[in-house]
Every structure is written in structure tokens, then in C-alpha cells.
Enzyme design. Structure first.
Site, mmCIF file in Angstrom:
data_model
loop_
_atom_site.group_PDB
_atom_site.id
_atom_site.type_symbol
_atom_site.label_atom_id
_atom_site.label_comp_id
_atom_site.label_asym_id
_atom_site.label_seq_id
_atom_site.Cartn_x
_atom_site.Cartn_y
_atom_site.Cartn_z
ATOM 1 N N HIS A 130 0.823 -1.223 0.000
ATOM 2 C CA HIS A 130 0.000 0.000 0.000
ATOM 3 C C HIS A 130 0.852 1.266 0.000
ATOM 4 O O HIS A 130 0.500 2.268 0.629
ATOM 5 C CB HIS A 130 -0.952 0.023 1.197
ATOM 6 C CG HIS A 130 -1.956 -1.082 1.218
ATOM 7 N ND1 HIS A 130 -3.218 -0.968 0.699
ATOM 8 C CD2 HIS A 130 -1.867 -2.362 1.688
ATOM 9 C CE1 HIS A 130 -3.884 -2.101 0.852
ATOM 10 N NE2 HIS A 130 -3.084 -2.975 1.443
ATOM 11 N N ASN A 187 -10.456 -2.710 2.294
ATOM 12 C CA ASN A 187 -10.154 -2.707 0.863
ATOM 13 C C ASN A 187 -11.417 -2.434 0.066
ATOM 14 O O ASN A 187 -12.524 -2.415 0.625
ATOM 15 C CB ASN A 187 -9.597 -4.073 0.444
ATOM 16 C CG ASN A 187 -8.128 -4.262 0.796
ATOM 17 O OD1 ASN A 187 -7.397 -3.296 0.998
ATOM 18 N ND2 ASN A 187 -7.700 -5.508 0.858
ATOM 19 N N HIS A 206 -4.185 1.188 11.900
ATOM 20 C CA HIS A 206 -3.935 -0.073 12.602
ATOM 21 C C HIS A 206 -5.272 -0.745 12.900
ATOM 22 O O HIS A 206 -6.145 -0.130 13.520
ATOM 23 C CB HIS A 206 -3.171 0.242 13.892
ATOM 24 C CG HIS A 206 -2.796 -0.959 14.715
ATOM 25 N ND1 HIS A 206 -2.978 -2.251 14.287
ATOM 26 C CD2 HIS A 206 -2.256 -1.050 15.954
ATOM 27 C CE1 HIS A 206 -2.559 -3.082 15.226
ATOM 28 N NE2 HIS A 206 -2.117 -2.380 16.248
HETATM 29 FE FE1 HDE Z 1 -2.629 -4.740 5.348
HETATM 30 N N1 HDE Z 1 -0.817 -3.992 5.856
HETATM 31 N N2 HDE Z 1 -2.030 -6.578 5.923
HETATM 32 N N3 HDE Z 1 -4.377 -5.557 4.710
HETATM 33 N N4 HDE Z 1 -3.263 -2.958 4.784
HETATM 34 C C1 HDE Z 1 -0.426 -2.715 5.711
HETATM 35 O O1 HDE Z 1 0.711 -1.436 7.333
HETATM 36 C C2 HDE Z 1 -0.959 -6.838 6.693
HETATM 37 C C3 HDE Z 1 -4.738 -6.869 4.749
HETATM 38 C C4 HDE Z 1 -4.503 -2.620 4.353
HETATM 39 O O2 HDE Z 1 -3.215 3.574 3.978
HETATM 40 C C5 HDE Z 1 0.899 -2.416 6.351
HETATM 41 O O3 HDE Z 1 1.329 0.681 7.841
HETATM 42 C C6 HDE Z 1 -0.926 -8.232 7.046
HETATM 43 C C7 HDE Z 1 -6.133 -7.037 4.506
HETATM 44 C C8 HDE Z 1 -4.542 -1.233 3.985
HETATM 45 O O4 HDE Z 1 -1.654 3.382 5.487
HETATM 46 C C9 HDE Z 1 1.268 -3.761 6.998
HETATM 47 C C10 HDE Z 1 -2.010 -8.789 6.429
HETATM 48 C C11 HDE Z 1 -6.613 -5.772 4.295
HETATM 49 C C12 HDE Z 1 -3.261 -0.748 4.235
HETATM 50 C C13 HDE Z 1 0.094 -4.643 6.613
HETATM 51 C C14 HDE Z 1 -2.699 -7.746 5.739
HETATM 52 C C15 HDE Z 1 -5.499 -4.869 4.416
HETATM 53 C C16 HDE Z 1 -2.484 -1.845 4.731
HETATM 54 C C17 HDE Z 1 1.925 -1.808 5.429
HETATM 55 C C18 HDE Z 1 -2.420 -10.258 6.422
HETATM 56 C C19 HDE Z 1 -8.041 -5.362 3.975
HETATM 57 C C20 HDE Z 1 -2.766 0.657 3.990
HETATM 58 C C21 HDE Z 1 2.232 -0.432 5.957
HETATM 59 C C22 HDE Z 1 -3.158 -10.646 7.510
HETATM 60 C C23 HDE Z 1 -8.992 -5.729 4.988
HETATM 61 C C24 HDE Z 1 -3.043 1.550 5.143
HETATM 62 C C25 HDE Z 1 1.389 -0.290 7.121
HETATM 63 C C26 HDE Z 1 -2.595 2.948 4.851
HETATM 64 C C27 HDE Z 1 -1.147 -1.746 5.118
HETATM 65 C C28 HDE Z 1 0.009 -5.914 7.037
HETATM 66 C C29 HDE Z 1 -3.848 -7.985 4.943
HETATM 67 C C30 HDE Z 1 -5.656 -3.456 4.242
HETATM 68 C C31 HDE Z 1 2.620 -4.322 6.643
HETATM 69 C C32 HDE Z 1 0.103 -8.918 7.898
HETATM 70 C C33 HDE Z 1 -6.917 -8.346 4.523
HETATM 71 C C34 HDE Z 1 -5.751 -0.453 3.453
HETATM 72 O O5 HDE Z 1 1.352 -3.669 8.375
#
Ligand code: HDE
Length: 744
Positions: free
Chosen positions: A89, A162, A353
Site C-alpha cells: 500500500h 479494501n 492499525h
Molecule cells: Fe494490510 N498492511 N495486511 N491488509 N493494509 C499494511 O501497514 C498486513 C490486509 C490494508 O493507507 C501495512 O502501515 C498483514 C487485509 C490497507 O496506510 C502492513 C495482512 C486488508 C493498508 C500490513 C494484511 C489490508 C495496509 C503496510 C495479512 C483489507 C494501507 C504499511 C493478515 C482488509 C493503510 C502499514 C494505509 C497496510 C500488514 C492484509 C488493508 C505491513 C500482515 C486483509 C488499506 O502492516
């Protein structure tokens, strides 16, 4: 200190009669906003700089001197201007706004911001793509992140979702593998922001739980027309808990008032080159124009007692709750009405978060969500340089934080006194815990008594049922787009084995779908290659070889045959606010016609731009100067929702001689957009091959209009044509035209 007059983007905008709160994030940011540039340039120590254009050197032609503190400070700060981009992202755009609930949700939740329609909760939203780097294009085929920070009076609630309601995997432990597979391949860092390559599709066939998500990912949902025209989903199951402690399972949704609309693939790819900031720019300009993005907040609820009554597991993030089984209830509205003042300070430094919940909202045991609860804080500690990123204005809660956390890099807060522990008596016991009556957060006391296992529940193993439901619910053009998307994505996969196994996997969704994919990518027709059972034998052999443990089970009974909400054709049509029309004109244009039609379009909320072969002015046939918005050289029809060709003999003659102008119209035709021409303008449609033989336009107006084309030679009809055009623009696209595939 005097307060400078704020630029328009910083002024509070008024929703209806009530002014939005400018408390919270806005207040935090206000407090940190730099005043109008001070009179004198200073160093960071406040020393006035005498000369900022020349390094201190020995003589005018000698070496630089190390003692030049102004040079060293300036360059050092510059050297550190970049922080690590988000690991996923990375590419995003943000906006401020506010949220209001329609009626009290007290029956379901004690969350303060959902109690009273009079409560205005400030929000900050960041939309993003997942795979690409910070500088990648906006319109790539990808899931769009949709993270909302609600600055409620009882703390920050982040809904980090999402624009697609499900996910690729069921357990967070697989996330690094998914992302490594989809990101550019590590040896050559190719391709950027795309999933059309071997490693991703290798992961897919070996991860059958991804099947349902792939269907969404290859649908037009992955190509939104605008951040203001996409659905949003919290994806996971959460809990809502009311004041009496009663818990219900909930899924959160956003629905845009502009409707859910997409680009077409050819357009999306070209936009990535012509305007890689397309979606970012669209949101920025819409908000500056006052065309605020509005979304309804909706929930689906399942009673605790009904947890096991559905043909899917509520904890499985690869499943939707079909609205036919669990109705959607719209409970409030969010309006995005203010652009950030500073991209870095706000959009880049905002830290969302999933673990940021407020009283009345709690987690489910979804194993994907559980992993995310750990990941976000962990990644932010490194991305934002330490534990004090919560003090960055965009991340601060509306109410003040009070605790005994201390020190760390970049600490801003100056804590007073000697007490930094609890319980304490020396500090009067403050800050003390809040008992429930004082609205302290309490987790739902779910009973858990189970062995420790690394094992997935068999209730997660229907990997295909909902993928088939999705496929069956799509309209014909949507299905066609999905097939073409498979052919494109897999067409770029070099490994024949990977292409074959992906086709095998999708025989389980629909044999005809798999056959159509196979026909485009040099893979044997699965129908004559053992059918579905042959495909599954091959898959099983591969999964045995490569250690795939989480195998698909039987499709579960009890899903509806179709779920209309899964097709984008079910979205409300007709809201044209902010849609963009290009009016093609050259010298000699019928100026009165342009003005009349422009007025009618603008009255409907449409943005009208006059496009001509050159910038400056075009001179109308009556000698009037009309200002040109953009030249044909800098734009293309892909940047507009519709095209209008005005009359005027000389103007149309010039446009017919311009390859760019002819292409403009024919490309809008190819992309199934609304097109209108009046007077001599009709001739440009003929030249571009949009309408048939001369005269056909006039003869078959109704049939043409059904295909999104208005062609009227009678200049007196200009206003009526403009009004009809508004109706066509509201229908977004006319996919029946796709049948005419010969348009270059
Ligand atoms: Fe994320 N995801 N994600 N994700 N995600 C990040 O956090 C993660 C997942 C989503 O505009 C990170 O600060 C794991 C689903 C958005 O700042 C990180 C898993 C969904 C954003 C991270 C998922 C998301 C992130 C990268 C598997 C939709 C951007 C930088 C369980 C429900 C937020 C950060 C923004 C960002 C981890 C799966 C949505 C690495 C471990 C499912 C919208 O922490």
C-alpha cells in the site's frame, strides 16, 4: 502572532446546515501548521542565513569549508527527507472529512460515535494500491486499500479495509508469501505494480483458497474509475457490543453515492502512461471543486447464536456474507471534503492499525485479522522511526492521551513531575484505569477452551463455492472482461506448467470459464483433457509434490444461485456529479452551441473542458473568443467520461484533419463512453467510424442512443441533446458496443 488567512483547502466546509467539527485531527494539524513564511530565512537553530546561494569556500574558486553549518544542515536534512515506504500500500492519496450516523445504533453498540446523528466525527481516509511502489501508476489492476481513521471522542477507530470484500488467504502467516509472489520478482525487480507474472500465478495454483479473490481481482472491480466510485469493505468479521454486553458479529461496508464504476482495461493501461496520477488528481480536483466524495456506511449483522448456521465460516476472510442471506443496513454517511495541506505530513505519515478499536467494537477470531493486529504497529515502528509516531498530528486522537509511556526517539511531549508509573499515590493515583461505568474499554469475554493447534478448521475448506457464485452473478460484459483479464495476466506468464495448473484450478469455478481462458493462452482445452476430474488429478499431484496442505473441500450447499449485488450493473446509475466531458472544438466552432450545451451539462454537475488543437483561445464562427481548457496534445479521451463534438463547419473540418481528434472520438467509442455530436460535429463521428454510413445517424437515432451515441445535425436541438447526453453519461458505459471489436 497573527493568523494568516487560510487557503480554500483548509477552510471548514459545511455539510448541509451543520458545520463539520474542526476539532481533533484538524485541530492537531492547525496547531502545527506553519505560519506564512517568516520574513527571514533561518537555520533550524533560528540563526538568520546571510547567503543561501553560495557555499562558504576558500576564495571564490577554492574548496568548500567544513565549517559551513548552513550548508551542512540544509544538505543533511535533505538527505533524510525520505522515510521507508509502506511495504504494501505504498502508493496512496488521502482526504479529510466527517462522518455522521443516521440514527442511534445503541441497540447494537456502545461506540460513542454511533449513538447520535448530531455527533460529527472527523475522519481521515487514505486510499491506496497494494503492490506498486510510491511512484507507481494509479490505474493498475490491483486491490485498492481503503483505510479510514475515525477521530471519535472516545479515541481513534481505524477501519483498515479494501475495495474488495474478501482476501487472497485465510491465515496471516501466508501474507509475506503472497506479497513476495505478487511484488516484482527479486532478481530483476520486474514487473512494477502488476500481478501478470510467473511468481504470482505460481502462488495462486498452489494456494487454492485464493480462487474466490482472484475472480474479484480479475474483474473490473480492480480498475475503479475513481476513489469516489468504489465500494469499501472491512473484510473481516468484527463484533459490535452494546451497553448490556450483548455481542453480534458484524461486517462493515462503504457504498459510494456516485455509484460503483470502473475503467476498462485498455483505458487503465493507457492512463498509467498518460496520467499516472489519474485517481489522485481526480480526488484532489473533485474536492477542490466542491464535488465532495460521499459514502454510506453499512453493516451486516449476525447474531451470536447464528454463528454456525451459514454455508461459510464467519471467521473465513475469503468469504462474503451474501446480502440475500444477511441484509445490508445503511447506517450513516461519510463525506470527504478537504484535501490535506501537506502530503507527507498527513497522507504519508498517517498510521492506521486494525488494532485501533473503540469501546463497543471488538475483534473476531478470524486468523487473518489476528495476524494483522500484530503487524501494523510493528511496521510503523520502523517506518515512522520509533514509538512516538502517535504524536504526529495526523495520528493523535481527538481526546488527549494520558499514560505512563515515556521517552523514545523524537519525543515531543514534555511530561511534568516525577511520577511515571501506576498505581501511584505520589501523583494522586493519576492517570487511573477506567472501570466500565467510566467507559473503559473491555474486551468481549468470549469463552475459549481449546487445544493449541497449527490447523485450519474444515469449515474453511470450500474454496470454490463462492467463486462460482461470483462468476454466475456477473453480467455478460463483466464475464467477458474477466476472461480477457485472465488471458492478459496468464498471457504474460512464461511457465507453461503454471498456465496449465491455473486453468485446471478454475475448472472448479466453471468449466466454460476455464475453457475460454485456455483458448487464449496456449493451454489444452480442459473439456477434452479429462474435464474437471482430470484437472483435479493434475492439481492433486502438484499439491502433493509441492507440499500444499490446505486442500479444497466440497462446495457447501445453501448459497443462493446468484447474488445480484456482486454485479456492478446493480449499482445505482444516474449520479453524474463530477463526471468529466471533453468538448472538441477548433477555430470556427459554433460558439453559441458550445455555451448552451456547456450550461446544460454544468447545471447537472458535470465538469466541462474545452479541448482544442492548441491552448489559448479558439475563435467562434461569430468571432467570439472561447478559452481552451487543454490542448489535444496533453490530454486523451481516456481522461474523460464522455465526448461532445460541437458544430461549426471550419472547426469540424480542422478536427477531421487532426489524427489526435479523430483518435479521441474513436477511442471514446472503443471504451464504450457516451458520445454526442451536433450540427457538423456529426461528421467527425462518421470520420472516426463511430456511426455508420452518412445519414444513418439521423435515421436510427433511438438505436444509436441505446448504444450511448447522440448524433443530431439540427443545431436548434443542441440543448435537448445536452439534456439527453446527461442521461447517457449517467449510465457510465455502453458495453453492447464491445461487439464492434474492429475499432483500432
Ligand atoms: Fe494490510 N498492511 N495486511 N491488509 N493494509 C499494511 O501497514 C498486513 C490486509 C490494508 O493507507 C501495512 O502501515 C498483514 C487485509 C490497507 O496506510 C502492513 C495482512 C486488508 C493498508 C500490513 C494484511 C489490508 C495496509 C503496510 C495479512 C483489507 C494501507 C504499511 C493478515 C482488509 C493503510 C502499514 C494505509 C497496510 C500488514 C492484509 C488493508 C505491513 C500482515 C486483509 C488499506 O502492516
Amino acid at each position: 502572532m497573527t493568523t494568516p488567512k487560510k487557503p480554500p483547502s483548509q477552510q471548514a466546509k459545511t455539510p448541509g446546515k451543520k458545520p463539520p467539527s474542526i476539532k481533533g485531527a484538524n485541530k492537531n494539524i492547525d496547531a502545527h501548521r506553519e505560519q506564512t513564511p517568516g520574513e527571514f530565512l533561518t537555520t533550524n537553530q533560528g540563526v538568520r542565513v546571510g547567503n543561501d546561494q553560495n557555499t562558504l569556500r576558500a576564495g571564490t574558486r577554492g574548496p568548500a569549508l567544513l565549517e559551513d553549518f548552513a550548508l551542512r544542515e540544509k544538505i543533511t536534512h535533505f538527505d533524510h527527507e525520505r522515510i521507508p515506504e509502506r511495504v504494501v500500500h505504498a502508493r496512496g492519496a488521502g482526504a479529510h472529512g466527517f462522518f455522521q450516523v443516521y440514527e442511534s445504533m445503541a441497540e447494537y453498540t456502545s461506540a460513542q460515535f454511533l449513538q447520535d446523528p448530531a455527533t460529527i466525527t472527523p475522519v481521515f481516509v487514505r486510499f491506496s494500491t497494494v503492490a506498486g511502489s510510491r511512484g507507481s501508476a494509479d490505474t493498475v489492476r490491483d486491490v485498492r486499500g481503503w483505510a479510514t481513521k475515525f477521530y471519535t471522542e472516545e479515541g481513534n477507530f481505524d477501519l483498515v479495509g479494501n475495495n474488495i470484500p474478501i482476501f487472497f488467504i485465510q491465515d496471516a502467516i501466508k501474507f509475506p508469501d503472497l506479497i513476495h509472489a505478487v511484488k516484482p520478482e527479486p532478481n530483476n525487480e520486474i514487473p512494477q505494480a502488476a500481478s501478470a507474472h510467473d511468481t504470482f500465478w505460481d502462488f495462486v495454483w498452489l494456494t487454492p483458497e485464493s480462487t474466490h479473490m482472484i475472480m474479484w481481482h480479475l474483474s473490473d472491480r480492480a480498475l475503479p474509475r475513481s476513489f469516489g466510485m468504489m465500494d469499501g469493505f472491512g473484510v473481516h468479521t468484527f463484533r459490535l457490543i452494546n451497553e448490556a454486553g450483548v455481542s453480534r458479529f458484524v461486517k462493515f461496508h462503504w457504498r459510494p453515492l456516485l455509484g460503483t464504476h470502473s475503467l476498462v482495461w485498455d483505458e487503465a493501461q493507457k492512463l498509467a502512461g498518460k496520467d499516472s496520477d489519474y485517481m489522485r488528481r481526480d480526488m484532489w480536483e473533485s474536492i477542490e471543486r466542491g464535488n465532495y466524495f460521499e459514502y454510506e456506511f453499512a453493516i451486516q449483522l449476525i447474531e451470536e447464536a447464528d454463528e454456525h448456521r451459514f454455508p461459510f465460516d464467519l471467521l473465513d476472510a475469503t468469504k462474503i456474507w451474501p446480502e440475500e442471506m444477511v441484509p445490508l443496513r445503511r447506517i450513516g454517511k461519510m463525506t470527504l471534503n478537504r484535501n490535506p495541506d501537506n502530503f507527507f505530513a498527513e497522507t504519508e505519515q498517517v498510521a492506521f492499525h486494525t488494532g485501533h478499536v473503540v469501546r463497543g467494537i471488538d475483534f473476531s477470531n478470524d486468523p487473518l485479522l489476528q495476524g494483522r493486529l500484530f503487524s501494523y504497529l510493528d511496521t510503523q515502528l520502523i517506518r515512522l522511526g520509533g514509538p512516538n509516531f502517535v504524536e504526529i498530528p495526523i495520528n493523535q486522537p481527538l481526546n488527549q492521551m494520558h499514560n505512563n509511556q515515556r521517552d523514545g526517539h523524537m519525543r515531543q511531549m514534555v511530561n511534568l513531575g516525577k511520577v511515571s508509573y501506576g498505581p501511584n499515590s505520589l501523583g494522586g493515583g493519576r492517570p487511573h484505569q477506567a472501570v466500565p461505568a467510566q467507559r473503559g474499554y473491555a474486551s468481549y469475554p468470549q469463552r475459549i477452551d481449546a487445544p493449541k493447534l497449527r490447523e485450519r478448521s474444515p469449515s474453511f475448506d470450500d474454496h470454490f463455492g463462492q467463486a462460482t457464485l461470483f462468476w454466475n452473478s456477473q453480467s455478460e460484459p463483466e464475464q467477458e472482461h474477466i476472461v480477457l483479464a485472465f488471458r492478459f495476466e496468464l498471457g504474460k506468464v512464461e511457465s507453461l506448467q503454471v498456465r496449465e495448473r491455473v486453468v485446471d484450478l478454475f475448472t472448479n469455478v466453471d468449466l466454460e470459464l476455464a475453457r475460454k481462458i485456455a483458448a487464449g493462452i496456449g493451454v489444452a482445452d480442459p473439456a477434452t483433457n479429462g474435464g474437471v476430474s482430470g484437472a483435479n488429478q493434475r492439481l492433486k499431484q502438484g499439491w502433493d509434490t509441492f507440499g500444499v496442505t490446505d486442500r479444497p473441500g466440497e462446495k457447501r450447499q445453501g448459497l443462493p444461485a446468484k447474488a445480484p449485488e456482486l454485479s456492478m450493473t446493480s449499482t445505482p446509475m444516474g449520479n453524474v456529479k463530477g463526471r468529466k466531458v471533453a468538448v472538441l472544438a477548433a477555430d470556427g466552432v459554433d460558439g453559441a452551441m458550445v455555451t448552451q450545451m456547456e450550461t446544460a451539462l454544468k447545471r447537472a454537475g458535470i465538469v466541462v473542458e474545452l479541448i482544442a488543437p492548441h491552448l489559448g483561445m479558439v475563435e467562434s464562427s461569430k468571432g467570439k473568443a472561447l478559452p481552451v481548457t487543454k490542448s489535444l496534445l496533453t490530454v486523451a479521451s481516456i481522461m474523460y467520461d464522455a465526448v461532445l463534438v460541437a458544430g461549426g463547419q471550419q472547426s469540424v473540418a480542422t478536427l477531421k484533419q487532426s489524427g489526435d481528434a479523430v483518435h479521441f472520438v474513436s477511442e471514446a467509442f472503443k471504451h464504450c463512453k457516451a458520445i454526442a455530436a451536433v450540427g457538423e460535429g456529426v461528421d467527425l463521428l462518421l470520420a472516426a467510424g463511430c456511426i455508420g454510413a452518412p445519414g444513418a445517424a439521423e435515421q436510427d437515432g433511438a438505436a444509436l442512443a441505446a448504444q450511448g451515441i447522440l448524433a443530431d445535425r439540427a443545431t436548434k436541438n443542441a440543448v435537448a441533446v445536452a439534456q439527453q447526453f446527461v442521461g447517457l453519461i449517467g449510465q457510465h458505459r455502453f458495453f453492447a458496443r464491445q461487439k464492434r471489436d474492429q475499432m483500432p
